[in-house]
Scaffold this active site. Structure first.
Site, mmCIF file in Angstrom:
data_model
loop_
_atom_site.group_PDB
_atom_site.id
_atom_site.type_symbol
_atom_site.label_atom_id
_atom_site.label_comp_id
_atom_site.label_asym_id
_atom_site.label_seq_id
_atom_site.Cartn_x
_atom_site.Cartn_y
_atom_site.Cartn_z
ATOM 1 N N ARG A 142 50.757 -0.172 -30.244
ATOM 2 C CA ARG A 142 49.456 -0.554 -29.709
ATOM 3 C C ARG A 142 48.493 0.618 -29.856
ATOM 4 O O ARG A 142 48.904 1.778 -29.859
ATOM 5 C CB ARG A 142 49.559 -0.902 -28.218
ATOM 6 C CG ARG A 142 50.317 -2.171 -27.918
ATOM 7 C CD ARG A 142 50.351 -2.415 -26.409
ATOM 8 N NE ARG A 142 49.097 -2.954 -25.911
ATOM 9 C CZ ARG A 142 48.807 -4.254 -25.882
ATOM 10 N NH1 ARG A 142 49.674 -5.133 -26.335
ATOM 11 N NH2 ARG A 142 47.647 -4.671 -25.413
ATOM 12 N N CYS B 17 37.823 -7.661 -26.758
ATOM 13 C CA CYS B 17 39.238 -7.771 -27.097
ATOM 14 C C CYS B 17 39.594 -9.182 -27.582
ATOM 15 O O CYS B 17 39.147 -9.582 -28.638
ATOM 16 C CB CYS B 17 40.061 -7.353 -25.877
ATOM 17 S SG CYS B 17 41.681 -6.725 -26.273
ATOM 18 N N HIS C 65 37.597 -1.633 -23.053
ATOM 19 C CA HIS C 65 37.681 -1.989 -21.644
ATOM 20 C C HIS C 65 36.992 -0.842 -20.936
ATOM 21 O O HIS C 65 36.255 -0.090 -21.546
ATOM 22 C CB HIS C 65 39.132 -2.154 -21.224
ATOM 23 C CG HIS C 65 39.809 -3.259 -21.992
ATOM 24 N ND1 HIS C 65 39.480 -4.576 -21.822
ATOM 25 C CD2 HIS C 65 40.752 -3.233 -22.959
ATOM 26 C CE1 HIS C 65 40.216 -5.311 -22.642
ATOM 27 N NE2 HIS C 65 40.993 -4.523 -23.354
HETATM 28 ZN ZN LIG Z 1 42.359 -5.134 -24.881
#
Ligand SMILES: [Zn+2]
Lengths: 243, 451
Positions: free
Chosen positions: A139, A96, A203
């Protein structure tokens, strides 16, 4: 008594460690201990010097936007040494925000431009950019499945990012998106593989849910340090967590 | 009040009456929803013949709200409050349009409302609060709200609607020194460590919000209570924890079932374990003192009725002493693990993980919780389960718990409890897993009523 040691640098582990990125270290330790390798982790944060020779593996996780801008400033002082580590085939996993900061630059959600270290050919724009054709202003959050472009292995994870990353034509993505969005939701790329650097938006964390990749990263790191041992064979004996 | 508002109010009241008195179902959300639908501005038209206290933050809202309510009632205030879980705009509207103040003793009645962080501005723009109580802000359900600073900005935008309101905030949390509002700020926190015992600490690596707002350096702590809460200071400039108006001056006894501690000069006991719950009591104490309620009255409010601490509920399952705790984010889970450190008996732990919307759809937070610490407790057996049993099973396996009973299906939960080797059993469950668990226990007759 284990005779082998894996030295891990957790880059900005106190500031860039959201969404369980630390779990990647837990997973590496889990497999390492079963083959008699001791894992030592050092957090390299603001004001600490990063010496590439001290480490066999580097984890660079994601953080909140605010922390990420502070880290980006500090990272300038570590950029040359990090670049040196990467070009000498050091093993690194960047998730990320860490993945984004290895590229040339990124545009934060509020429009602020932040420079990366430019070690990899990639850049990141924000979700409001006019280039964004998928989920503009939103997002990219949810479960994701990809197929590794080198090994064909299938990886499961959870992505949660607003930035949209584009890798250069000469770079190889970590995987091809089967379901979910990946780097930008548009080109089916997820992450990057560049020498022994693995970048990803996964993740989950990625190494806890994808034991094949954990073993591969572990074998790569250990082979750099102890080239006479067949680490891949040693790790093959162990059961692989994959879900 | 316009015609629309009158209709909206009447509709809400009659639907509440139908639900509550005829169908015997609690709930303020549906009446609130109906009222908002008929008149979206209904909150603005509510007669403001009461003072409003808004309680918000990541963890501890429900218990803090309940404690404040009790404390104010002990001080002879007429208080209304919202039921646990009704902390969004509809539930709040429902509470306000269906409640009646009864007393007429010359004191202004008070509404004490638990408000979801993202709903603070909606409430405060309609009704000017007299006071905001800020418990803490931790990483929570990021798939919904984003980052801790975004969450705090949302709260601050609500505070700005009421520039005269007092802001009672947890002084041990560095984030509450931020925010460009002019309201009077009153801080509460811990001062239970003597200066000669101060250390030089940094917060654990898996906590957020550890940068000084003045120079962006990583904060140092003289002591830490948990996560990033404690007595902090910058090592490069004068930034430090603000002066505390109300402080826990000693922690006298911590057990899983109760805690004893002293706030300023009053020694207190609450019938619930966990250091984090002392913060909830502390904020209620601070509110009580701000409303001029005597420390002794606050003490008896805390100690007169143990029912209020119902969140950690003990259930007897065929002789097993079962305690259910809710887990939802890393810091909350760590505080539950800290509480287990105070358990004197050998115990078994069952952890149930779901990832539905109400649980948070991202399970990666379990890797930020320090399950490894359980090795230093008296734990003797581990079981895992829930819809995401695989995630939690691997988490605990990698934390060194190789032998686990794994339950993919919560239908076996009663058998699972019976199979645990110890008398004492803890069940840590995410929200929807807890509902499923309670349903099973209720169907088997171990708890009455269910949810
Ligand atoms: Zn992230």
């Amino acid at each position: 008594m284990p005779q082998y040691t894996l030295n891990i640098a957790h880059l900005y582990g106190d500031l860039m460690n959201t969404y369980g990125d630390y779990g990647n270290i837990i997973a590496l330790r889990y497999y390492a201990e079963q083959i008699d390798v001791t894992v030592k982790t050092t957090v390299i944060s603001l004001d600490n010097t990063f010496k590439s020779a001290d480490f066999d593996f580097v984890l660079f996780g994601g953080g909140q936007d605010y922390e990420q801008t502070i880290v980006a400033k500090d990272l300038k002082s570590k950029a040359a040494e990090l670049q040196h580590y990467i070009e000498n085939d050091g093993t690194l996993l960047a998730i990320c925000g860490g993945f984004q900061l290895l590229g040339s630059h990124m545009i934060m959600a509020d429009g602020q431009r932040v420079d990366g270290i430019g070690a990899l050919d990639l850049y990141t724009i924000n979700m409001h950019d006019s280039q964004v054709k998928v989920a503009k202003d939103a997002r990219l959050t949810g479960n994701i499945v990809i197929k590794n472009n080198q090994t064909g292995e299938v990886y499961h994870g959870f992505e949660n990012h607003q930035g949209r990353t584009f890798i250069g034509d000469q770079e190889l993505a970590l995987g091809t998106v089967i379901s979910g969005n990946g780097n930008n939701g548009m080109d089916n790329h997820e992450g990057i593989i560049h020498r022994n650097v693995f970048g990803s938006y996964f993740h989950g964390p990625i190494l806890t849910r994808n034991g094949n990749l954990a073993k591969r990263i572990l074998a790569t790191s250990l082979s750099q340090k102890y080239p006479d041992i067949n680490w891949e064979d040693n790790l093959k004996q162990l059961p692989t967590e994959s879900f | 009040m316009g015609f629309k508002t009158t209709v909206a109010k009447l509709t809400a009241k009659s639907s509440y009456w139908l639900l509550h008195d005829i169908l015997k179902r609690g709930g303020t959300s549906l009446p609130g929803k109906l009222a908002v639908k008929i008149d979206p501005t209904i909150l603005k038209h509510i007669q403001q013949d009461f003072d409003l206290i808004v309680v918000t933050g990541t963890n501890g809202k429900t218990l803090t709200t309940a404690l404040i309510t009790r404390v104010l009632r002990a001080g002879d205030y007429d208080v209304i409050t919202n039921p646990s879980g009704s902390n969004m705009i509809q539930g709040i509207t429902g509470t306000l349009v269906t409640s009646k103040f009864k007393k007429n003793n010359g004191k202004r009645p008070i509404a004490v409302l638990e408000v979801d962080e993202a709903n603070v501005a909606l409430v405060a723009s309609a009704i000017q609060p007299k006071m905001f109580v800020l418990t803490n802000i931790f990483r929570d359900q990021l798939d919904r709200y984003g980052e801790i600073y975004t969450t705090y900005d949302k709260i601050v935008s609500g505070i700005k609607y009421a520039p005269d309101a007092k802001v009672l905030a947890n002084g041990d949390s560095p984030i509450f020194t931020r925010g460009d509002f002019k309201n009077p700020r009153i801080y509460f926190g811990f001062d239970h460590i003597q200066p000669q015992d101060y250390q030089s600490l940094t917060a654990p690596n898996n906590t957020d919000g550890i940068l000084s707002p003045t120079d962006n350096s990583v904060l140092n702590y003289d002591f830490i209570t948990y996560a990033n809460l404690g007595k902090y200071r910058s090592h490069t400039d004068h930034f430090a924890r603000p002066k505390l108006q109300y402080a826990v001056t000693s922690v006298d006894k911590l057990t899983p079932k109760y805690s004893e501690f002293t706030i300023d000069d009053t020694s207190l006991r609450i019938e619930i374990g966990g250091l984090y719950n002392i913060y909830n009591a502390l904020s209620a104490f601070a509110v009580g003192r701000e409303f001029n309620i005597a420390p002794e009255q606050i003490k008896s409010a805390f100690e007169s009725n143990a029912q209020i601490f119902g969140r950690q509920e003990a259930i007897n399952v065929d002789g097993k002493d079962v305690t259910i705790v809710l887990i939802k984010n890393p810091v909350g889970t760590n505080t539950v693990i800290d509480m287990m450190l105070t358990e004197p008996e050998p115990f078994s732990l069952m952890t149930l993980l779901n990832a539905n919307y109400a649980d948070g759809i991202d399970t990666s937070w379990i890797w930020d919780a320090e399950f490894e610490k359980l090795h230093t407790t008296k734990i003797t057996a581990v079981a895992t389960g829930g819809e995401r049993y695989k995630d939690i099973q691997v988490r605990l396996k990698m934390a060194g718990f190789k032998d686990q009973a794994v339950y993919q299906d919560l239908n076996q939960i009663v058998t699972a409890i019976q199979k645990m080797p110890t008398k004492k059993v803890y069940i840590a469950a995410t929200y929807t897993a807890m509902l499923q668990l309670r349903q099973q226990l209720s169907a088997a007759g171990y708890i009455k009523g269910g949810f």
